[in-house]
Design a protein around this motif. Structure first.
Motif, PDB file in Angstrom:
ATOM      1  N   ALA A 169       0.663  -1.353   0.226  1.00  0.00           N
ATOM      2  CA  ALA A 169       0.048  -0.093   0.044  1.00  0.00           C
ATOM      3  C   ALA A 169       1.045   1.179  -0.209  1.00  0.00           C
ATOM      4  CB  ALA A 169      -0.597  -0.197   1.571  1.00  0.00           C
ATOM      5  N   GLY A 173      -0.261   0.481  -4.391  1.00  0.00           N
ATOM      6  CA  GLY A 173       0.490  -1.455  -5.397  1.00  0.00           C
ATOM      7  C   GLY A 173       1.383  -2.166  -6.430  1.00  0.00           C
ATOM      8  N   LYS A 194      -7.307  -0.641   4.689  1.00  0.00           N
ATOM      9  CA  LYS A 194      -5.588   0.320   4.789  1.00  0.00           C
ATOM     10  C   LYS A 194      -5.642  -0.453   6.058  1.00  0.00           C
ATOM     11  CE  LYS A 194      -7.780   4.137   7.518  1.00  0.00           C
ATOM     12  NZ  LYS A 194      -7.672   3.440   8.675  1.00  0.00           N
ATOM     13  N   ASP A 198      -5.098  -6.362   1.392  1.00  0.00           N
ATOM     14  CA  ASP A 198      -6.110  -6.487   0.286  1.00  0.00           C
ATOM     15  C   ASP A 198      -5.245  -6.644  -1.175  1.00  0.00           C
ATOM     16  OD1 ASP A 198      -7.059  -3.686  -1.282  1.00  0.00           O
ATOM     17  OD2 ASP A 198      -6.056  -3.479   0.070  1.00  0.00           O
ATOM     18  N   SER A 199      -6.405  -6.788  -2.156  1.00  0.00           N
ATOM     19  CA  SER A 199      -6.063  -7.248  -3.464  1.00  0.00           C
ATOM     20  C   SER A 199      -5.117  -6.210  -4.233  1.00  0.00           C
ATOM     21  CB  SER A 199      -7.115  -7.526  -4.499  1.00  0.00           C
ATOM     22  OG  SER A 199      -8.485  -6.435  -4.626  1.00  0.00           O
ATOM     23  N   SER A 200      -5.318  -5.067  -3.777  1.00  0.00           N
ATOM     24  CA  SER A 200      -5.072  -3.575  -4.455  1.00  0.00           C
ATOM     25  C   SER A 200      -3.343  -3.018  -3.550  1.00  0.00           C
ATOM     26  CB  SER A 200      -6.113  -2.448  -4.100  1.00  0.00           C
ATOM     27  OG  SER A 200      -5.586  -1.613  -2.953  1.00  0.00           O
ATOM     28  N   ASP A 201      -3.021  -4.196  -3.173  1.00  0.00           N
ATOM     29  CA  ASP A 201      -1.584  -3.904  -2.692  1.00  0.00           C
ATOM     30  C   ASP A 201      -0.111  -4.598  -3.623  1.00  0.00           C
ATOM     31  OD1 ASP A 201      -2.304  -3.088  -0.580  1.00  0.00           O
ATOM     32  OD2 ASP A 201      -2.748  -4.361   1.036  1.00  0.00           O
ATOM     33  N   GLN A 203       0.608  -5.447  -7.733  1.00  0.00           N
ATOM     34  CA  GLN A 203       0.117  -5.861  -8.862  1.00  0.00           C
ATOM     35  C   GLN A 203      -0.963  -7.566  -9.044  1.00  0.00           C
ATOM     36  OE1 GLN A 203       2.701  -5.845 -12.476  1.00  0.00           O
ATOM     37  NE2 GLN A 203       3.945  -3.858 -10.915  1.00  0.00           N
ATOM     38  N   HIS A 223      -6.377 -11.549  -5.232  1.00  0.00           N
ATOM     39  CA  HIS A 223      -7.041 -11.489  -6.511  1.00  0.00           C
ATOM     40  C   HIS A 223      -7.385 -13.617  -6.742  1.00  0.00           C
ATOM     41  CE1 HIS A 223      -4.399  -8.222  -7.531  1.00  0.00           C
ATOM     42  NE2 HIS A 223      -5.729  -8.403  -8.176  1.00  0.00           N
ATOM     43  N   ARG A 312     -10.576 -10.765 -11.271  1.00  0.00           N
ATOM     44  CA  ARG A 312     -10.892  -9.916 -10.222  1.00  0.00           C
ATOM     45  C   ARG A 312     -10.352 -10.231  -9.279  1.00  0.00           C
ATOM     46  NH1 ARG A 312     -14.731  -4.909 -10.610  1.00  0.00           N
ATOM     47  NH2 ARG A 312     -13.431  -4.444  -8.461  1.00  0.00           N
ATOM     48  N   HIS A 313     -11.533 -11.414  -8.479  1.00  0.00           N
ATOM     49  CA  HIS A 313     -11.804 -11.984  -7.530  1.00  0.00           C
ATOM     50  C   HIS A 313     -12.376 -13.087  -7.612  1.00  0.00           C
ATOM     51  CE1 HIS A 313     -10.781  -8.465  -4.939  1.00  0.00           C
ATOM     52  NE2 HIS A 313     -11.697  -7.591  -6.012  1.00  0.00           N
TER      53      HIS A 313
END
Length: 450
Positions: A169, A173, A194, A198-201, A203, A223, A312-313
């Motif tokens: 984070a 990401g 935060k 999570d998946s945004s942390d 690629q 993901h 995505r998930h």
């Protein structure tokens, strides 16, 4: 005459001792440190193929101080979790060898034992943010000196999974991959992205869950999320508190053992919404993954990255053995009967090869068998039988005091889910309750629909 060969031996021993003294090792603390509490201190131990068994302590400010630290190569960080007794993780050496065997890279073991060794778990949780900030500064320095953030892979265990997420984070990401092995649940469950992984942390984020009902995190985080044996009780782990400390940590620690095993024994994972549906055989289709087929758990799931990012998930399930090798072999079993009345029961199947056999008992719930209606079952065998010569089938109901039933099977079909091959069949079998029936299977013929 002076015994020169003794002198040579003495010099050789001296050289080995000196080399051993030059190696830096993981901090070894004890319960007294955990009781008194420790202040956070991050030590970065570098291993490469040139020094695979001899760790070198990296400087946080001078990256050129060690000649083996080549920033043009990929870099993998291994980050451990909570250490209430202060001892080094037993798995560090194994995972180090595994990673270096697979790829020529910089492997950095993040030793934050000072900070993780604390009987006060809440203090260790607070230290995860400080550890992440420290690593973030180090990785930014790597980037300024030519390292690609896309080539960085962080493997985090328990609290280490969330440390990886915080680092990711902080770097918006941009790091290549985070592998989270049973991310810690306590103090992270119910928090916002935060405040956890999570998946945004990164690629690409792949997550394994093995202890969702105690020390691990229940909800999907990446993901792709793998739930081994449903994510709760792992085979071979103690079932009662009388087993001591292993009762509390075995399920949680199994995540590392499964990851280590995945290099030589990959488990195919099936996308599904629940473990019940998975066990009932309702999620055996891998069509959404195209020619790639269902993803495998572990190091090589990166091969499915592009598909998984598009989806995505993805939540997946797989079952394991109780001991190494953990991977199982999966078959779809279709049973067509011609009994006039419905039958409920369980099926046990034994596959016989040349001097080997494997068994699967489908007993998580009673299957329903109806006339001319195909019953679909999901069988997990402890190993793969390369060439099946014979099959043994047993039907049971679990009813001790009721009359014994018979299952008149019109067709039994076995479809291997790991390999692309023609299904095996047997036609016209009479299964008497609790009586084994053994036969030689044949390649299936097509039957008209009933």
């Amino acid at each position: 005459m002076f015994p020169w060969h003794y002198l040579a031996l003495l010099l050789l021993i001296t050289v080995h001792i000196c080399k051993a003294q030059d190696c830096d090792t993981f901090t070894d603390l004890d319960v007294s440190h955990a009781f008194l509490g420790t202040n956070l201190d991050i030590r970065l131990l570098l291993y490469t193929r040139e020094n695979g068994s001899c760790g070198k302590l990296l400087s946080h400010t001078n990256l050129t101080a060690h000649p083996h630290f080549n920033l043009s190569r990929p870099t993998t960080f291994i980050i451990h979790g909570y250490r209430p007794t202060g001892s080094p993780p037993m798995w560090v050496e194994n995972i180090r060898e595994m990673v270096l065997e697979r790829e020529d890279l910089n492997l950095i073991v993040v030793d934050w034992n000072y900070g993780a060794a604390n009987l006060n778990y809440f203090k260790a949780v607070a230290n995860t943010h400080l550890a992440a900030d420290n690593l973030t500064v180090f990785i930014k320095l790597m980037e300024t000196q030519g390292a690609s953030l896309s080539s960085i892979h962080m493997i985090g265990v328990s609290l280490g999974a969330h440390i990886s997420g915080f680092v990711g984070a902080n770097l918006v990401g941009s790091i290549g991959r985070i592998t989270a092995l049973d991310p810690a649940g306590p103090q992270f469950t119910g928090t916002t992205p935060k405040d956890r992984l999570d998946s945004s942390d990164a690629q690409f984020v792949d997550v394994l869950h093995t202890d969702i009902d105690a020390l691990g995190f229940r909800e999907p985080l990446g993901h792709i999320d793998f739930y081994a044996n449903g994510g709760t009780d792992q085979p071979g782990c103690p079932k009662t508190i009388f087993s001591g400390g292993s009762y509390f940590k075995c399920d949680h620690q199994r995540s590392v053992l499964l990851y280590l095993d995945s290099v030589t024994c990959a488990s195919k994972a099936f996308p599904c919404s629940s473990y019940k549906d998975f066990m009932d055989g309702n999620c055996l289709s891998c069509e959404k993954f195209g020619e790639a087929g269902c993803p495998v758990f572990g190091h090589d799931v990166i091969r499915w990255k592009d598909i998984l990012l598009r989806l995505r998930h993805t939540k997946t399930f797989f079952n394991t053995n109780a001991v190494h090798p953990f991977c199982m072999t999966n078959y779809r079993v279709d049973v067509l009967i011609w009994n006039e009345e419905e039958r409920y029961g369980y099926i046990t199947i034994k596959l016989h090869g040349i001097n080997e056999e494997a068994e699967a008992t489908i007993d998580h719930s009673a299957a329903k068998f109806q006339k001319f209606t195909e019953t679909k079952l999901f069988a997990h065998f402890e190993k793969d039988i390369g060439s099946v010569k014979k099959v043994t089938v047993t039907f049971s109901t679990g009813n001790v005091f009721k009359p014994k039933y018979k299952l008149r099977v019109l067709r039994l079909r076995l479809t291997h889910l790991e390999r692309v091959e023609r299904p095996l069949c047997r036609y016209d079998i009479l299964l008497k309750e609790n009586k084994e029936v053994t036969f030689r299977p044949i390649v299936c013929e097509e039957l008209s629909n009933f």
